[in-house]
Design a protein around this motif. Structure first.
Motif, PDB file in Angstrom:
ATOM      1  N   TYR A  12       0.667  37.747   0.647  1.00  0.00           N
ATOM      2  CA  TYR A  12       0.365  37.462  -0.729  1.00  0.00           C
ATOM      3  C   TYR A  12       0.722  36.694  -1.591  1.00  0.00           C
ATOM      4  O   TYR A  12      -0.336  35.783  -2.111  1.00  0.00           O
ATOM      5  N   LEU A  13       1.986  36.184  -1.455  1.00  0.00           N
ATOM      6  CA  LEU A  13       2.351  34.962  -2.264  1.00  0.00           C
ATOM      7  C   LEU A  13       1.598  33.544  -1.721  1.00  0.00           C
ATOM      8  O   LEU A  13       1.493  32.635  -2.442  1.00  0.00           O
ATOM      9  N   SER A  14       1.513  33.696  -0.281  1.00  0.00           N
ATOM     10  CA  SER A  14       0.841  32.403   0.264  1.00  0.00           C
ATOM     11  C   SER A  14      -0.579  32.188  -0.065  1.00  0.00           C
ATOM     12  O   SER A  14      -1.070  30.912  -0.493  1.00  0.00           O
ATOM     13  N   LEU A  15      -1.082  33.510   0.017  1.00  0.00           N
ATOM     14  CA  LEU A  15      -2.710  33.394  -0.464  1.00  0.00           C
ATOM     15  C   LEU A  15      -2.736  33.045  -2.046  1.00  0.00           C
ATOM     16  O   LEU A  15      -3.770  32.237  -2.350  1.00  0.00           O
ATOM     17  N   LEU A  16      -1.909  33.398  -2.727  1.00  0.00           N
ATOM     18  CA  LEU A  16      -1.988  33.304  -4.246  1.00  0.00           C
ATOM     19  C   LEU A  16      -1.696  31.651  -4.338  1.00  0.00           C
ATOM     20  O   LEU A  16      -2.445  31.069  -5.039  1.00  0.00           O
ATOM     21  N   PHE A  17      -0.860  31.192  -3.705  1.00  0.00           N
ATOM     22  CA  PHE A  17      -0.350  29.789  -3.826  1.00  0.00           C
ATOM     23  C   PHE A  17      -1.488  28.809  -3.426  1.00  0.00           C
ATOM     24  O   PHE A  17      -2.107  27.903  -4.311  1.00  0.00           O
ATOM     25  N   PHE A  18      -1.809  28.942  -1.980  1.00  0.00           N
ATOM     26  CA  PHE A  18      -2.833  28.202  -1.425  1.00  0.00           C
ATOM     27  C   PHE A  18      -4.278  28.255  -2.182  1.00  0.00           C
ATOM     28  O   PHE A  18      -5.166  27.503  -2.369  1.00  0.00           O
ATOM     29  N   GLY A  19      -4.762  29.752  -2.377  1.00  0.00           N
ATOM     30  CA  GLY A  19      -5.745  30.085  -3.194  1.00  0.00           C
ATOM     31  C   GLY A  19      -6.097  29.587  -4.423  1.00  0.00           C
ATOM     32  O   GLY A  19      -7.290  28.922  -4.846  1.00  0.00           O
ATOM     33  N   SER A  20      -4.909  29.419  -5.135  1.00  0.00           N
ATOM     34  CA  SER A  20      -4.977  28.581  -6.652  1.00  0.00           C
ATOM     35  C   SER A  20      -5.131  27.153  -6.327  1.00  0.00           C
ATOM     36  O   SER A  20      -5.994  26.580  -7.345  1.00  0.00           O
ATOM     37  N   PHE A  21      -4.778  26.497  -5.434  1.00  0.00           N
ATOM     38  CA  PHE A  21      -5.088  25.148  -5.228  1.00  0.00           C
ATOM     39  C   PHE A  21      -6.445  25.078  -5.013  1.00  0.00           C
ATOM     40  O   PHE A  21      -7.329  23.958  -5.441  1.00  0.00           O
ATOM     41  N   LEU A  22      -6.889  25.815  -4.050  1.00  0.00           N
ATOM     42  CA  LEU A  22      -8.300  25.854  -3.864  1.00  0.00           C
ATOM     43  C   LEU A  22      -9.430  26.095  -5.160  1.00  0.00           C
ATOM     44  O   LEU A  22     -10.155  25.491  -5.204  1.00  0.00           O
ATOM     45  N   ALA A  23      -8.843  26.969  -5.815  1.00  0.00           N
ATOM     46  CA  ALA A  23      -9.724  27.367  -6.932  1.00  0.00           C
ATOM     47  C   ALA A  23      -9.724  26.295  -7.915  1.00  0.00           C
ATOM     48  O   ALA A  23     -10.697  25.840  -8.417  1.00  0.00           O
ATOM     49  N   ILE A  24      -8.670  25.540  -7.919  1.00  0.00           N
ATOM     50  CA  ILE A  24      -8.502  24.113  -9.064  1.00  0.00           C
ATOM     51  C   ILE A  24      -9.301  23.454  -8.474  1.00  0.00           C
ATOM     52  O   ILE A  24     -10.083  22.619  -9.148  1.00  0.00           O
ATOM     53  N   GLY A  25      -9.385  22.902  -7.209  1.00  0.00           N
ATOM     54  CA  GLY A  25     -10.248  21.902  -6.583  1.00  0.00           C
ATOM     55  C   GLY A  25     -11.728  22.376  -6.807  1.00  0.00           C
ATOM     56  O   GLY A  25     -12.566  21.588  -7.067  1.00  0.00           O
TER      57      GLY A  25
END
Length: 157
Positions: A12-25
């Motif tokens: 969960y924490l990994s998806l939130l972390f990397f997913g947020s980078f992807l979303a900002i991109g």
């Protein structure tokens, strides 16, 4: 704490972390706006939201891994912190930037070619230091909304 719960929290924490980078991109490149044109109206807030998510998830990934390595993941009540604090950090980051932009917190952002670097950075720091920011916000709130009765009682001490 059971092994499956540890794996779930880490995922969960990994998806939130990397997913947020992807979303900002995707926000930065306009990919999301092409699919959902209404996003352009709230784009700045989404930057702050995802920056807060990056900060909150990074902090809690670090804490989770540190506690895991030291064998300190035995309290079942703490799993809730790893799930909900990063979520709280996202909204708190948006509120923090809004408070700063309103002038209430006496901090000013410098514009840099129409890019929200400073507000995004503040949102990240608020996400990362969520507990500290909420404590400061609580102190400001207490001072801002003191009643006259409390003021006269405090001055007599």
């Amino acid at each position: 704490m059971k092994r499956w719960l540890k794996a779930l929290i880490l995922t969960y924490l990994s998806l939130l972390f990397f997913g947020s980078f992807l979303a900002i991109g995707m926000l930065w490149t306009g990919t999301i706006e092409k699919a959902l044109p209404i996003v352009s109206e709230i784009k700045p807030f989404l930057y702050y939201f995802f920056a807060g998510a990056i900060g909150g998830s990074l902090r809690h990934l670090y804490m989770f891994c540190s506690h895991y390595m030291e064998g300190e993941l035995t309290d079942y009540r703490k799993w809730i912190m790893y799930i909900f604090y990063p979520i709280f950090a996202t909204g708190t980051a948006v509120v923090a930037v809004t408070l700063i932009k309103s002038g209430i917190l006496l901090i000013e952002f410098t514009d840099y070619n129409d890019t929200p670097y400073a507000p995004i950075s503040i949102a990240f720091f608020v996400g990362f230091g969520f507990n500290r920011f909420v404590n400061k916000l609580n102190a400001v709130s207490k001072n801002l909304f003191k009643s006259e009765k409390n003021n006269s009682a405090d001055s007599n001490k």
